[in-house]
Design a protein around this motif. Structure first.
Motif, PDB file in Angstrom:
ATOM      1  N   TYR A  92       0.835  -1.206   0.000  1.00 51.50           N
ATOM      2  CA  TYR A  92       0.000   0.000   0.000  1.00 51.50           C
ATOM      3  C   TYR A  92       0.868   1.254   0.000  1.00 51.50           C
ATOM      4  CZ  TYR A  92      -3.578  -3.326   1.516  1.00 51.50           C
ATOM      5  OH  TYR A  92      -4.426  -4.406   1.601  1.00 51.50           O
ATOM      6  N   ASP A  93       0.327   2.294  -0.565  1.00 49.01           N
ATOM      7  CA  ASP A  93       0.940   3.627  -0.533  1.00 49.01           C
ATOM      8  C   ASP A  93      -0.177   4.587  -0.139  1.00 49.01           C
ATOM      9  OD1 ASP A  93       1.710   6.221  -1.147  1.00 49.01           O
ATOM     10  OD2 ASP A  93       2.008   5.845  -3.278  1.00 49.01           O
ATOM     11  N   ASP A  94      -0.151   5.002   1.112  1.00 47.16           N
ATOM     12  CA  ASP A  94      -1.187   5.882   1.656  1.00 47.16           C
ATOM     13  C   ASP A  94      -0.644   7.310   1.700  1.00 47.16           C
ATOM     14  OD1 ASP A  94      -3.309   7.061   2.922  1.00 47.16           O
ATOM     15  OD2 ASP A  94      -3.256   5.793   4.703  1.00 47.16           O
ATOM     16  N   GLU A  95      -0.708   7.996   0.559  1.00 47.24           N
ATOM     17  CA  GLU A  95      -0.209   9.373   0.411  1.00 47.24           C
ATOM     18  C   GLU A  95       1.286   9.466   0.700  1.00 47.24           C
ATOM     19  OE1 GLU A  95      -3.322  12.646   1.280  1.00 47.24           O
ATOM     20  OE2 GLU A  95      -3.444  11.262   3.002  1.00 47.24           O
ATOM     21  N   GLU A  96       2.044   8.424   0.370  1.00 51.83           N
ATOM     22  CA  GLU A  96       3.480   8.423   0.619  1.00 51.83           C
ATOM     23  C   GLU A  96       4.283   8.968  -0.562  1.00 51.83           C
ATOM     24  OE1 GLU A  96       4.877   4.630   2.284  1.00 51.83           O
ATOM     25  OE2 GLU A  96       2.768   4.200   2.725  1.00 51.83           O
ATOM     26  N   ALA A  97       3.764   8.801  -1.773  1.00 54.99           N
ATOM     27  CA  ALA A  97       4.451   9.311  -2.962  1.00 54.99           C
ATOM     28  C   ALA A  97       3.867  10.652  -3.392  1.00 54.99           C
ATOM     29  CB  ALA A  97       4.356   8.312  -4.105  1.00 54.99           C
ATOM     30  N   LEU A  98       2.550  10.770  -3.312  1.00 55.04           N
ATOM     31  CA  LEU A  98       1.850  12.006  -3.707  1.00 55.04           C
ATOM     32  C   LEU A  98       0.745  12.298  -2.699  1.00 55.04           C
ATOM     33  CD1 LEU A  98       1.421  11.315  -7.541  1.00 55.04           C
ATOM     34  CD2 LEU A  98       2.959  13.018  -6.522  1.00 55.04           C
ATOM     35  N   ASN A  99       0.615  13.538  -2.295  1.00 55.71           N
ATOM     36  CA  ASN A  99      -0.461  13.921  -1.397  1.00 55.71           C
ATOM     37  C   ASN A  99      -1.810  13.664  -2.064  1.00 55.71           C
ATOM     38  OD1 ASN A  99       0.954  14.933   0.920  1.00 55.71           O
ATOM     39  ND2 ASN A  99       1.552  16.719  -0.293  1.00 55.71           N
ATOM     40  N   GLY A 100      -2.721  13.064  -1.304  1.00 58.28           N
ATOM     41  CA  GLY A 100      -4.067  12.835  -1.817  1.00 58.28           C
ATOM     42  C   GLY A 100      -4.228  11.591  -2.658  1.00 58.28           C
ATOM     43  N   VAL A 101      -3.173  10.774  -2.766  1.00 60.33           N
ATOM     44  CA  VAL A 101      -3.225   9.581  -3.630  1.00 60.33           C
ATOM     45  C   VAL A 101      -3.033   8.315  -2.791  1.00 60.33           C
ATOM     46  CG1 VAL A 101      -2.170   8.346  -5.564  1.00 60.33           C
ATOM     47  CG2 VAL A 101      -2.369  10.847  -5.623  1.00 60.33           C
ATOM     48  N   TYR A 102      -3.920   7.355  -2.983  1.00 57.86           N
ATOM     49  CA  TYR A 102      -3.864   6.053  -2.309  1.00 57.86           C
ATOM     50  C   TYR A 102      -3.645   4.989  -3.380  1.00 57.86           C
ATOM     51  CZ  TYR A 102      -5.215   2.293   0.929  1.00 57.86           C
ATOM     52  OH  TYR A 102      -5.223   1.178   1.737  1.00 57.86           O
ATOM     53  N   CYS A 103      -2.763   4.026  -3.094  1.00 54.12           N
ATOM     54  CA  CYS A 103      -2.411   3.027  -4.115  1.00 54.12           C
ATOM     55  C   CYS A 103      -2.227   1.655  -3.465  1.00 54.12           C
ATOM     56  CB  CYS A 103      -1.121   3.455  -4.806  1.00 54.12           C
ATOM     57  SG  CYS A 103      -0.608   2.412  -6.165  1.00 54.12           S
ATOM     58  N   VAL A 104      -2.625   0.609  -4.187  1.00 49.44           N
ATOM     59  CA  VAL A 104      -2.428  -0.762  -3.734  1.00 49.44           C
ATOM     60  C   VAL A 104      -1.833  -1.557  -4.898  1.00 49.44           C
ATOM     61  CG1 VAL A 104      -4.821  -1.327  -4.294  1.00 49.44           C
ATOM     62  CG2 VAL A 104      -3.531  -2.822  -2.765  1.00 49.44           C
ATOM     63  N   ALA A 105      -0.824  -2.396  -4.614  1.00 49.14           N
ATOM     64  CA  ALA A 105      -0.075  -3.058  -5.685  1.00 49.14           C
ATOM     65  C   ALA A 105       0.196  -4.523  -5.371  1.00 49.14           C
ATOM     66  CB  ALA A 105       1.252  -2.330  -5.923  1.00 49.14           C
ATOM     67  N   ALA A 106       0.453  -5.303  -6.443  1.00 50.14           N
ATOM     68  CA  ALA A 106       0.772  -6.728  -6.328  1.00 50.14           C
ATOM     69  C   ALA A 106       1.800  -7.104  -7.395  1.00 50.14           C
ATOM     70  CB  ALA A 106      -0.494  -7.573  -6.473  1.00 50.14           C
ATOM     71  N   ALA A 123      -7.430  -4.584  -2.974  1.00 54.21           N
ATOM     72  CA  ALA A 123      -6.325  -5.507  -2.720  1.00 54.21           C
ATOM     73  C   ALA A 123      -6.624  -6.879  -3.308  1.00 54.21           C
ATOM     74  CB  ALA A 123      -6.067  -5.611  -1.215  1.00 54.21           C
ATOM     75  N   LYS A 124      -7.847  -7.352  -3.109  1.00 54.98           N
ATOM     76  CA  LYS A 124      -8.240  -8.657  -3.651  1.00 54.98           C
ATOM     77  C   LYS A 124      -8.235  -8.633  -5.178  1.00 54.98           C
ATOM     78  CE  LYS A 124     -11.082  -9.933   0.336  1.00 54.98           C
ATOM     79  NZ  LYS A 124     -12.465 -10.130   0.853  1.00 54.98           N
ATOM     80  N   MET A 125      -8.712  -7.538  -5.758  1.00 56.26           N
ATOM     81  CA  MET A 125      -8.760  -7.415  -7.214  1.00 56.26           C
ATOM     82  C   MET A 125      -7.360  -7.428  -7.823  1.00 56.26           C
ATOM     83  SD  MET A 125     -11.578  -4.432  -7.917  1.00 56.26           S
ATOM     84  CE  MET A 125     -13.294  -4.590  -7.402  1.00 56.26           C
ATOM     85  N   VAL A 126      -6.467  -6.604  -7.261  1.00 57.29           N
ATOM     86  CA  VAL A 126      -5.143  -6.471  -7.860  1.00 57.29           C
ATOM     87  C   VAL A 126      -4.326  -7.746  -7.654  1.00 57.29           C
ATOM     88  CG1 VAL A 126      -3.842  -5.459  -5.917  1.00 57.29           C
ATOM     89  CG2 VAL A 126      -3.328  -4.760  -8.250  1.00 57.29           C
ATOM     90  N   MET A 127      -4.513  -8.428  -6.523  1.00 56.82           N
ATOM     91  CA  MET A 127      -3.809  -9.694  -6.294  1.00 56.82           C
ATOM     92  C   MET A 127      -4.302 -10.780  -7.240  1.00 56.82           C
ATOM     93  SD  MET A 127      -3.631  -9.694  -2.108  1.00 56.82           S
ATOM     94  CE  MET A 127      -2.740 -11.245  -1.961  1.00 56.82           C
ATOM     95  N   ALA A 128      -5.618 -10.841  -7.449  1.00 56.38           N
ATOM     96  CA  ALA A 128      -6.181 -11.846  -8.353  1.00 56.38           C
ATOM     97  C   ALA A 128      -5.706 -11.607  -9.779  1.00 56.38           C
ATOM     98  CB  ALA A 128      -7.708 -11.817  -8.294  1.00 56.38           C
ATOM     99  N   THR A 129      -5.684 -10.341 -10.198  1.00 50.13           N
ATOM    100  CA  THR A 129      -5.226 -10.023 -11.555  1.00 50.13           C
ATOM    101  C   THR A 129      -3.746 -10.341 -11.714  1.00 50.13           C
ATOM    102  OG1 THR A 129      -6.874  -8.263 -11.756  1.00 50.13           O
ATOM    103  CG2 THR A 129      -5.001  -8.180 -13.272  1.00 50.13           C
TER     104      THR A 129
END
Length: 268
Positions: free
Chosen positions: A206-220, A251-257
């Motif tokens: 997860y990236d909870d506004e760590e790279a850009l303010n106001g942006v949330y990201c989840v990765a796999a 999280a479930k979507m990106v992991m499944a993909t």
């Protein structure tokens, strides 16, 4: 009257006596696919190289079994397979990866209705190689080719999770402090290793506004058959649209993909 022997075609002096014809044909087919940069049919290969369909079919069957080519069920066309990743140039590898991921990323985009990205790790930075933007008025726009440090992005933490803790320290030059992109960025190696340990356990970052303010990201991760991380895919959304429930869904979507893409590469 000329003898039968005199009518036989002479082998040029420059010809290699040890040349294996079937291997030569297989290599010519691979070279054709590389040069064309697209999928080809048996008919087109035959027309371009002058081989019979039976010969091409047998060669492609062997190359497919060895994963140097793949056949796409929907079109019946043949393209380069996953094994070419190990011998291709970086640009060829990237093109193959992108092409393999796109159908799955389009489906993920339809499911989540947010911005979907694919990235590779390059010199301790994340470089985005594919993006499908959300159609919402307020959306995350990260241009292909954009770069972010690995320590403050969800995609970057995915790559770091496949390194040892010692390697993580080494690539940061032994320094303990890290450049903070926002107030929420990880600032020390110790914090980063703790975060990466969590990624290793959960298989998602997860990236909870760590790279850009106001942006949330989840990765796999996208993995090859050896379990090596080739790329990372992610869903990015404005932070004000995220809830705990939606975060879990993404999280479930990106992991499944990611698993589907990894499995497709293994089967290529």
């Amino acid at each position: 009257m000329a003898s039968q022997r005199s009518k036989k075609k002479a082998v040029p002096e420059t010809a290699n006596r040890y040349q294996v014809k079937s291997l030569e044909k297989a290599l010519l087919i691979l070279e054709l696919m590389i040069d064309e940069g697209r999928d080809l049919s048996i008919t087109e290969i035959g027309q371009r190289l002058g081989y019979g369909k039976g010969t091409i079919h047998r060669i492609l069957g062997t190359l497919r079994d060895r994963k140097f080519v793949r056949q796409y069920p929907a079109t019946k066309l043949y393209g380069l397979g996953v094994r070419t990743l190990t011998i291709g140039t970086p640009s060829k590898k990237e093109n193959f990866l992108r092409k393999s991921m796109v159908p799955f990323l389009r489906e993920l985009h339809l499911q989540c209705r947010e911005t979907v990205n694919a990235a590779v790790n390059e010199y301790n930075q994340i470089r985005y190689i594919f993006r499908l933007e959300s159609e919402e008025m307020l959306r995350i726009s990260t241009p292909a080719g954009a770069r972010f440090p690995v320590h403050c992005s969800a995609t970057g933490k995915i790559f770091l999770s496949y390194l040892s803790n010692e390697d993580i320290k080494r690539i940061h030059g032994g320094k303990n402090t890290l450049k903070k992109m926002t107030d929420r960025s990880i600032g020390t190696i110790a914090e980063l290793i703790n975060a990466v340990e969590t990624v290793r356990k959960k298989g998602v970052a997860y990236d909870d506004e760590e790279a850009l303010n106001g942006v949330y990201c989840v990765a796999a991760p996208i993995l090859n058959a050896k379990g090596e991380c080739l790329a990372s895919i992610s869903i990015s959304t404005p932070k004000n649209r995220i809830t705990e429930e939606k975060s879990d869904q993404f999280a479930k979507m990106v992991m499944a993909t990611a698993r589907q893409i990894s499995d497709s590469l293994d089967a290529s």
